[in-house]
Enzyme design. Structure first.
Site, PDB file in Angstrom:
ATOM      1  N   HIS A 306       0.833  -1.203   0.000  1.00 49.16           N
ATOM      2  CA  HIS A 306       0.000   0.000   0.000  1.00 49.16           C
ATOM      3  C   HIS A 306       0.871   1.258   0.000  1.00 49.16           C
ATOM      4  O   HIS A 306       0.603   2.214  -0.730  1.00 49.16           O
ATOM      5  CB  HIS A 306      -0.911   0.000   1.233  1.00 49.16           C
ATOM      6  CG  HIS A 306      -1.991  -1.038   1.201  1.00 49.16           C
ATOM      7  ND1 HIS A 306      -1.729  -2.385   1.296  1.00 49.16           N
ATOM      8  CD2 HIS A 306      -3.341  -0.924   1.081  1.00 49.16           C
ATOM      9  CE1 HIS A 306      -2.866  -3.063   1.246  1.00 49.16           C
ATOM     10  NE2 HIS A 306      -3.864  -2.196   1.114  1.00 49.16           N
ATOM     11  N   HIS A 349      -0.195  -3.105   8.517  1.00 48.19           N
ATOM     12  CA  HIS A 349       1.248  -3.334   8.396  1.00 48.19           C
ATOM     13  C   HIS A 349       1.925  -2.839   9.658  1.00 48.19           C
ATOM     14  O   HIS A 349       1.413  -1.962  10.374  1.00 48.19           O
ATOM     15  CB  HIS A 349       1.827  -2.598   7.181  1.00 48.19           C
ATOM     16  CG  HIS A 349       1.612  -3.310   5.882  1.00 48.19           C
ATOM     17  ND1 HIS A 349       2.401  -4.355   5.476  1.00 48.19           N
ATOM     18  CD2 HIS A 349       0.682  -3.128   4.911  1.00 48.19           C
ATOM     19  CE1 HIS A 349       1.986  -4.788   4.294  1.00 48.19           C
ATOM     20  NE2 HIS A 349       0.932  -4.059   3.931  1.00 48.19           N
ATOM     21  N   ASP A 353       7.434  -1.921   8.130  1.00 44.55           N
ATOM     22  CA  ASP A 353       7.048  -2.191   6.739  1.00 44.55           C
ATOM     23  C   ASP A 353       6.855  -0.887   5.963  1.00 44.55           C
ATOM     24  O   ASP A 353       7.277  -0.764   4.803  1.00 44.55           O
ATOM     25  CB  ASP A 353       5.749  -2.999   6.701  1.00 44.55           C
ATOM     26  CG  ASP A 353       5.861  -4.305   7.466  1.00 44.55           C
ATOM     27  OD1 ASP A 353       6.998  -4.757   7.689  1.00 44.55           O
ATOM     28  OD2 ASP A 353       4.808  -4.867   7.829  1.00 44.55           O
TER      29      ASP A 353
END
Length: 429
Positions: A306, A349, A353
């Site tokens: 994302h 996440h 990350d």
């Protein structure tokens, strides 16, 4: 008056002598080739006591007076290289005081040919004439290659590269799902941000809605860009590289699920090719998003996909949109930041990350465009350490014909309105 008559006869005799002298002098000038009187003669000489016109005048006067020394100097002055190199001299007779009258100065009648216009043509000179004009065949100038060629087939190849790596990423996730630690046994890892935020499942949907808005906006800007094929080729290559590296990082290290409420499909305890293929097709049908209910597999953490899409879309808009669209640049950056925050709020996440994804995406973007905008960095060299990157050969292949920084120019992408509305319908990008 005999003295007057005598004076008149003496003057007349002097005039005749002077006239005869001038005629002889002019005749010698014609025979001895007037080219030698030039101050910038192209012909060589063995001995030239006086340079230029003075030396020639002295030689002519000596020849008129019959002086042998003067004729020797004249012979030295007018001894030159052949007018036509390689043409053998046929007439070896000497004339006019030792000056050669061979083909060095004139051509024999049998060697000359007269064309229909009365011009004398030499057989040893192509397209030559008596005026020493030589016709040279100049090839037509080569067509200049465009600085920014479209190279559509390269763009298509870069698209296939991105698709293959996207499939590789989904395949990696399909296999990692079977290795994810059991959530009932292993809880989320300690995280300084997630530990202080209450998980909100709706935040992940907001993040993915922002992803669709920003990514589609970036696509629109690329479509209207004049050099859209070059820009698309770059984006496809960068996305392919990011997907490839992500497929490796998520597979080698599997982290526990960060969210306690996110739905994960039950494990099949079977990693057969058929099971992996079904999972891959399911993930691809949902474009890797969970908002449509297709992304039900867990374990894709390092690094955040994302964040990659949000940051990359913001960089595209800032780099390839008009400079005067500063509000749009700020809005795209703000939307990307909000989308990343929403990922953390949803516990989609870990914070690491997101940080790794931001660092990898921005560094790859800046390095790639630095190489692309500097011609000297496109070549291998002892001081070009960027040429040691493992993906440099791919970069060089796709960018070797791009002649500089891609300008911010835009046009209508469809052909039918452009024929009627564009000022220059035949221009090529």
């Amino acid at each position: 008056m005999p003295w007057a008559t005598s004076t008149y006869m003496m003057k007349l005799q002097l005039l005749v002598i002077e006239t005869d002298y001038c005629w002889r002098k002019a005749l010698l000038r014609m025979v001895l080739d007037p080219k030698a009187t030039s101050l910038h003669s192209d012909y060589g000489s063995f001995d030239r006591p006086l340079g230029g016109v003075e030396g020639h005048e002295r030689d002519v006067e000596a020849a008129v007076d019959g002086s042998s020394s003067g004729m020797a100097q004249s012979s030295d002055v007018y001894q030159r290289q052949p007018l036509l190199p390689g043409a053998p001299s046929k007439n070896k007779d000497k004339g006019w005081g030792g000056v050669s009258s061979s083909s060095e100065y004139y051509d024999d009648d049998e060697d000359d040919k007269i064309d229909g216009l009365g011009h004398i043509r030499h057989p040893n000179v192509p397209n030559g004439s008596g005026s020493d004009i030589v016709k040279l065949d100049i090839p037509a100038p080569l067509r200049e290659e465009p600085r920014f060629p479209k190279e559509k087939w390269k763009t298509l190849l870069a698209f296939f590269f991105m698709v293959v790596n996207f499939i590789l990423t989904t395949a990696s996730l399909a296999m990692v799902h079977e290795r994810v630690p059991d959530r009932a046994t292993y809880g989320p890892l300690p995280d300084v941000v997630l530990d202080n935020l209450v998980s909100q499942d709706w935040a992940l949907n907001v993040s993915e809605i922002l992803i669709m808005i920003v990514s589609n906006s970036a696509t629109v800007f690329i479509i209207f860009h004049k050099h859209r094929f070059i820009v698309f080729r770059r984006i496809f290559l960068l996305m392919g590289l990011l997907y490839m590296m992500r497929s490796v990082t998520m597979y080698v290290t599997v982290l526990p699920v960060a969210s306690k409420t996110y739905y994960c499909s039950p494990k099949a305890n079977n990693s057969s090719p058929l099971v992996i293929t079904k999972r891959v097709l399911q993930l691809i049908s949902g474009f890797g998003l969970s908002i449509n209910g297709k992304h039900t597999y867990c374990g894709d953490y390092i690094y955040s996909g994302h964040t990659v899409v949000l940051v990359l879309s913001s960089l595209i808009i800032k780099e390839y949109s008009p400079r005067r669209c500063q509000p749009i640049h700020w809005l795209a950056g703000l939307m990307s930041l909000v989308g990343i925050i929403m990922v953390l709020i949803a516990h989609g996440h870990y914070t690491v990350d997101v940080l790794i994804a931001y660092y990898v995406t921005t560094r790859l973007w800046y390095i790639y465009h630095t190489l692309a905008n500097n011609p000297y960095l496109k070549q291998h060299g002892p001081n070009n350490f960027l040429a040691r990157l493992w993906w440099f050969p791919m970069f060089k292949y796709f960018e070797k014909n791009v002649g500089g920084t891609v300008p911010r120019q835009y046009d209508w992408p469809l052909p039918w309105p452009r024929r009627f509305l564009a000022k220059h319908p035949n221009r090529d990008s």
